[in-house]
Design an enzyme around this catalytic site. Structure first.
Site, PDB file in Angstrom:
ATOM      1  N   CYS A  50      39.014  44.329  46.045  1.00  0.00           N
ATOM      2  CA  CYS A  50      39.054  44.060  44.340  1.00  0.00           C
ATOM      3  C   CYS A  50      40.047  45.119  43.777  1.00  0.00           C
ATOM      4  O   CYS A  50      40.567  45.009  42.731  1.00  0.00           O
ATOM      5  CB  CYS A  50      37.741  44.196  43.921  1.00  0.00           C
ATOM      6  N   ASN A  51      40.494  46.228  44.679  1.00  0.00           N
ATOM      7  CA  ASN A  51      41.016  47.217  43.852  1.00  0.00           C
ATOM      8  C   ASN A  51      42.625  47.376  44.453  1.00  0.00           C
ATOM      9  O   ASN A  51      43.114  48.325  44.036  1.00  0.00           O
ATOM     10  CB  ASN A  51      40.360  48.723  44.072  1.00  0.00           C
ATOM     11  N   SER A 111      40.363  55.614  46.165  1.00  0.00           N
ATOM     12  CA  SER A 111      39.399  54.738  45.683  1.00  0.00           C
ATOM     13  C   SER A 111      39.196  55.186  44.088  1.00  0.00           C
ATOM     14  O   SER A 111      39.407  56.207  43.591  1.00  0.00           O
ATOM     15  CB  SER A 111      38.098  54.815  46.228  1.00  0.00           C
ATOM     16  N   GLY A 192      17.034  41.000  32.762  1.00  0.00           N
ATOM     17  CA  GLY A 192      18.253  41.040  32.278  1.00  0.00           C
ATOM     18  C   GLY A 192      19.158  40.509  33.253  1.00  0.00           C
ATOM     19  O   GLY A 192      18.593  40.517  34.515  1.00  0.00           O
ATOM     20  N   ASP A 195      25.893  43.163  34.259  1.00  0.00           N
ATOM     21  CA  ASP A 195      26.639  43.883  35.336  1.00  0.00           C
ATOM     22  C   ASP A 195      26.168  45.063  36.005  1.00  0.00           C
ATOM     23  O   ASP A 195      26.213  45.248  37.180  1.00  0.00           O
ATOM     24  CB  ASP A 195      28.219  44.155  34.808  1.00  0.00           C
ATOM     25  N   MET A 196      25.471  45.870  35.223  1.00  0.00           N
ATOM     26  CA  MET A 196      25.093  47.203  35.831  1.00  0.00           C
ATOM     27  C   MET A 196      23.732  46.592  36.796  1.00  0.00           C
ATOM     28  O   MET A 196      23.693  47.291  37.942  1.00  0.00           O
ATOM     29  CB  MET A 196      24.499  48.176  34.647  1.00  0.00           C
TER      30      MET A 196
END
Length: 425
Positions: A50-51, A111, A192, A195-196
């Site tokens: 992803c990075n 990273s 909930g 994202d976290m």
């Protein structure tokens, strides 16, 4: 030797570009097959996360290896991304830069979150895919194996990986692990679907969590999060019963007021729990749980403030370890390049020695045949003289090779030796 890397990462490339260039598993395999046909004499490996998206190329010879332009066109061409749109955001490395870079990547020094553990497995997978595709060869094998070895040294000789710096990793690795020895038998409740919460669930899944329930006002979103982690979506109104039975809570709602007050906990939840341990990660802003709940017996309540303080301490502790980690990378880079240069020069040196040794032996035999009356001692002295003479003749070019090797692979000197002494390839 010819080593090259063309790619992009979070260091210099926008997320939009990285997404355009990203490869899925099947795409990466297909791309390697295509590129092998285009560059049949070149070893190739593709690392896509992803990075970062990085294409590595290696060849024992200088000739026949694709240059930066060809590699760039290959990388962008697979997704038909116009070069003028992204060229300035690409990184291009060669030779020792490639070695140092892959070592830093595997060791998680490059990273977004320095020290994160996932990248090592991703580097392993990239090399394994290259092997299975027939794109890897001896050079990339040596490069990637040494990168994994360097990563192990960094992990073993520094404390870089022992200091977690992300909120989810600290929450699970530093806090929840103090309360629970194992997670595979624990009930997890997510309130909930932020994202976290998702990122924290990833860490929980890594440590074995299997029993996951998600309660969200938007049932559709809650169901989507639950399915990603093989969990179960429950109705929002059923959260009270779940709070009475669960072991670990992750709360990330956007409520303006606490969704669980101290009074509600005492009346509705505490009687069901009977002081059984409850670990609460309140990752909401403002808080979902009344801070007073943390004072109840058996309750371990941590908010974002608690976790951020721990993260800051860990960041400083990790920063103190970075110089040592960089020293390890530099040391391993030097070792790899020295070994590679020796391997490349060794056949030429062997042929060069043989080219002088064979006529020496022939001349000694001719001399001894002409002087059969020589005793063994005299023969030995003459042989030693010939050996010393050959060694003195070998010393200057070999010294030049060693000196040139300090700057890089001495291709020009090796080629000169081959031509001057008619050495075979």
């Amino acid at each position: 030797m010819n080593l090259r890397m063309v790619g992009c990462s979070h260091q210099a490339t926008s997320l939009d570009v990285r997404q355009q260039l990203a490869f899925g598993e099947s795409q990466a395999t297909d791309a390697l097959a295509r590129w092998r046909e285009e560059f049949p004499e070149t070893e190739l490996a593709l690392l896509s996360t992803c990075n970062r998206v990085e294409l590595y190329a290696a060849n024992e010879k200088l000739e026949g290896t694709p240059d930066d332009e060809h590699l760039t066109n290959a990388l962008l061409g697979y997704h038909r991304v116009p070069i003028e749109r992204v060229s300035m955001q690409l990184t291009r490395l060669s030779e020792s830069e490639v070695v140092s870079h892959i070592y830093r990547v595997a060791s998680s020094l490059d990273s977004m979150v320095v020290g994160e553990p996932q990248i090592l497995a991703q580097v392993k997978n990239a090399y394994q895919r290259s092997q299975e595709s027939g794109a890897a060869g001896p050079l990339l094998h040596e490069l990637f194996q040494s990168a994994l070895r360097t990563a192990r040294r960094v992990a073993g000789e520094t404390q870089l990986h022992r200091h977690r710096v992300s909120i989810p990793s600290v929450a699970i690795g530093d806090f929840a692990s103090r309360v629970f020895e194992r997670f595979d038998d624990k009930h997890v409740l997510v309130l909930g679907a932020g994202d976290m919460a998702e990122e924290t669930l990833r860490y929980l899944q890594d440590v074995g969590a299997k029993k996951i329930n998600v309660a969200n006002r938007d049932m559709k979103r809650g169901t989507a999060l639950a399915e990603r982690f093989s969990g179960k979506s429950i109705e929002w109104d059923d959260r009270w019963l779940q709070l009475g039975e669960t072991d670990l809570v992750i709360s990330t709602t956007a409520a303006a007021q606490p969704i669980v007050t101290a009074d509600a906990f005492d009346k509705l939840i505490a009687p069901m729990r009977r002081q059984r341990s409850l670990f609460i990660l309140d990752l909401a802003v403002p808080r979902d749980f009344d801070p007073e709940i943390g004072e109840r017996l058996g309750v371990y309540l941590y908010s974002l403030d608690d976790l951020e303080i721990a993260c800051q301490k860990n960041r400083q502790a990790r920063a103190d370890q970075l110089p040592l980690a960089e020293e390890i990378v530099a040391d391993e880079t030097h070792k790899f390049l020295a070994g590679l240069r020796h391997r490349i020069a060794a056949p030429v040196i062997t042929d060069f020695r043989r080219g002088l040794e064979e006529p020496k032996q022939a001349e000694l035999e001719r001399l001894f045949q002409k002087l059969p009356e020589l005793d063994d001692h005299t023969r030995g002295e003459i042989t030693q003289f010939a050996d010393r003479l050959v060694n003195k003749m070998l010393y200057p070019p070999l010294k030049s090779l060693r000196d040139a090797s300090e700057e890089g692979t001495p291709h020009s000197l090796l080629e000169a030796l081959k031509r001057l002494f008619r050495l075979e390839d």
